[in-house]
Design a protein around this motif. Sequence first.
Motif, mmCIF file in Angstrom:
data_model
loop_
_atom_site.group_PDB
_atom_site.id
_atom_site.type_symbol
_atom_site.label_atom_id
_atom_site.label_comp_id
_atom_site.label_asym_id
_atom_site.label_seq_id
_atom_site.Cartn_x
_atom_site.Cartn_y
_atom_site.Cartn_z
ATOM 1 N N SER A 69 0.894 -1.145 0.008
ATOM 2 C CA SER A 69 0.002 -0.078 0.126
ATOM 3 C C SER A 69 0.910 1.427 -0.050
ATOM 4 O O SER A 69 0.323 2.297 -0.613
ATOM 5 C CB SER A 69 -0.974 0.010 1.201
ATOM 6 O OG SER A 69 -1.813 -1.023 1.090
ATOM 7 N N LEU A 70 2.038 1.111 0.532
ATOM 8 C CA LEU A 70 2.796 2.356 0.657
ATOM 9 C C LEU A 70 3.203 2.557 -0.794
ATOM 10 O O LEU A 70 3.227 3.979 -1.120
ATOM 11 C CB LEU A 70 4.088 2.177 1.653
ATOM 12 C CG LEU A 70 4.979 3.244 2.041
ATOM 13 C CD1 LEU A 70 4.168 4.463 2.619
ATOM 14 C CD2 LEU A 70 5.934 2.940 2.672
ATOM 15 N N ILE A 130 0.661 4.398 -2.390
ATOM 16 C CA ILE A 130 0.482 5.795 -2.004
ATOM 17 C C ILE A 130 1.633 6.768 -2.723
ATOM 18 O O ILE A 130 1.171 7.687 -3.525
ATOM 19 C CB ILE A 130 0.565 5.958 -0.330
ATOM 20 C CG1 ILE A 130 -0.355 5.308 0.391
ATOM 21 C CG2 ILE A 130 0.857 7.407 -0.095
ATOM 22 C CD1 ILE A 130 -0.339 5.162 1.633
ATOM 23 N N LEU A 134 -6.659 7.567 -4.665
ATOM 24 C CA LEU A 134 -6.646 7.688 -3.066
ATOM 25 C C LEU A 134 -7.860 7.157 -2.297
ATOM 26 O O LEU A 134 -7.980 6.715 -1.156
ATOM 27 C CB LEU A 134 -6.420 9.291 -2.822
ATOM 28 C CG LEU A 134 -6.683 9.822 -1.408
ATOM 29 C CD1 LEU A 134 -5.470 9.192 -0.574
ATOM 30 C CD2 LEU A 134 -6.724 11.301 -1.380
ATOM 31 N N HIS A 185 -8.266 3.631 -1.802
ATOM 32 C CA HIS A 185 -7.147 3.114 -0.857
ATOM 33 C C HIS A 185 -7.192 3.631 0.479
ATOM 34 O O HIS A 185 -6.169 3.465 1.236
ATOM 35 C CB HIS A 185 -5.566 3.282 -1.457
ATOM 36 C CG HIS A 185 -5.153 2.426 -2.257
ATOM 37 N ND1 HIS A 185 -5.601 2.611 -3.785
ATOM 38 C CD2 HIS A 185 -4.526 1.421 -2.387
ATOM 39 C CE1 HIS A 185 -4.842 1.604 -4.414
ATOM 40 N NE2 HIS A 185 -4.435 0.773 -3.505
ATOM 41 N N ILE A 186 -8.430 4.306 0.757
ATOM 42 C CA ILE A 186 -8.420 4.959 2.106
ATOM 43 C C ILE A 186 -8.423 4.010 3.239
ATOM 44 O O ILE A 186 -7.957 4.245 4.225
ATOM 45 C CB ILE A 186 -9.768 5.980 2.312
ATOM 46 C CG1 ILE A 186 -9.735 7.113 1.450
ATOM 47 C CG2 ILE A 186 -10.326 6.186 3.378
ATOM 48 C CD1 ILE A 186 -10.755 7.911 1.358
ATOM 49 N N ASN A 200 -6.861 1.106 3.395
ATOM 50 C CA ASN A 200 -5.669 0.504 3.421
ATOM 51 C C ASN A 200 -4.663 1.762 4.143
ATOM 52 O O ASN A 200 -3.867 1.343 4.970
ATOM 53 C CB ASN A 200 -4.967 0.259 2.217
ATOM 54 C CG ASN A 200 -5.408 -0.782 1.473
ATOM 55 O OD1 ASN A 200 -6.372 -1.649 2.106
ATOM 56 N ND2 ASN A 200 -4.877 -1.317 0.043
ATOM 57 N N ILE A 201 -4.907 2.848 3.723
ATOM 58 C CA ILE A 201 -4.222 4.111 4.464
ATOM 59 C C ILE A 201 -4.463 4.084 6.063
ATOM 60 O O ILE A 201 -3.361 4.294 6.851
ATOM 61 C CB ILE A 201 -4.503 5.385 3.728
ATOM 62 C CG1 ILE A 201 -3.972 5.434 2.233
ATOM 63 C CG2 ILE A 201 -3.701 6.501 4.637
ATOM 64 C CD1 ILE A 201 -4.552 6.530 1.440
ATOM 65 N N LYS A 202 -5.813 3.813 6.335
ATOM 66 C CA LYS A 202 -6.002 3.832 7.875
ATOM 67 C C LYS A 202 -5.439 2.698 8.483
ATOM 68 O O LYS A 202 -4.648 2.889 9.579
ATOM 69 C CB LYS A 202 -7.528 3.563 7.682
ATOM 70 C CG LYS A 202 -8.308 4.942 7.458
ATOM 71 C CD LYS A 202 -9.929 4.864 7.819
ATOM 72 C CE LYS A 202 -10.549 6.050 7.298
ATOM 73 N NZ LYS A 202 -12.077 5.914 7.503
ATOM 74 N N LEU A 226 -2.469 1.218 7.656
ATOM 75 C CA LEU A 226 -1.182 1.714 7.642
ATOM 76 C C LEU A 226 -0.677 2.914 8.542
ATOM 77 O O LEU A 226 0.070 2.373 9.699
ATOM 78 C CB LEU A 226 -0.732 2.220 6.303
ATOM 79 C CG LEU A 226 -0.292 1.184 5.141
ATOM 80 C CD1 LEU A 226 -0.146 2.429 4.003
ATOM 81 C CD2 LEU A 226 0.942 0.573 5.427
ATOM 82 N N GLU A 262 -1.766 -2.996 9.121
ATOM 83 C CA GLU A 262 -1.473 -3.529 7.481
ATOM 84 C C GLU A 262 -0.625 -4.782 7.515
ATOM 85 O O GLU A 262 0.552 -4.711 8.066
ATOM 86 C CB GLU A 262 -0.879 -2.589 6.576
ATOM 87 C CG GLU A 262 -0.741 -2.871 4.953
ATOM 88 C CD GLU A 262 -2.283 -3.093 4.583
ATOM 89 O OE1 GLU A 262 -2.234 -3.642 3.530
ATOM 90 O OE2 GLU A 262 -3.068 -2.421 4.984
#
Length: 80
Positions: free
Chosen positions: A2-3, A6, A56, A59-60, A62-64, A66, A71
């Motif tokens: 996921s990084l 981003i 974005l 992937h919200i 996944n970002i949460k 992370l 993750e």
Amino acid sequence: MSLGSIWAFICYPILTFAVTFLFDCALSPLSFAGEKTLGYVIAVTVCSLIMSVFILCVHIPNIKRLLKGEEKPLVAYKGN
């Protein structure tokens, strides 16, 4: 993983502008004839920015995860 996504959606509009401006507008022999103008560069960059915002939004979750440290890490397994 996921990084990497981003970084990709952050860099995509920036690189799109740079590459489109350099190769289609500034350095192109057709640019003086009006084939590829700055308006073209801006339109392509805006389209890439819209796609990046869409990525974005997808992937919200996944970002949460992370940010919370939840993750799952990417692990490579060796075959037997």
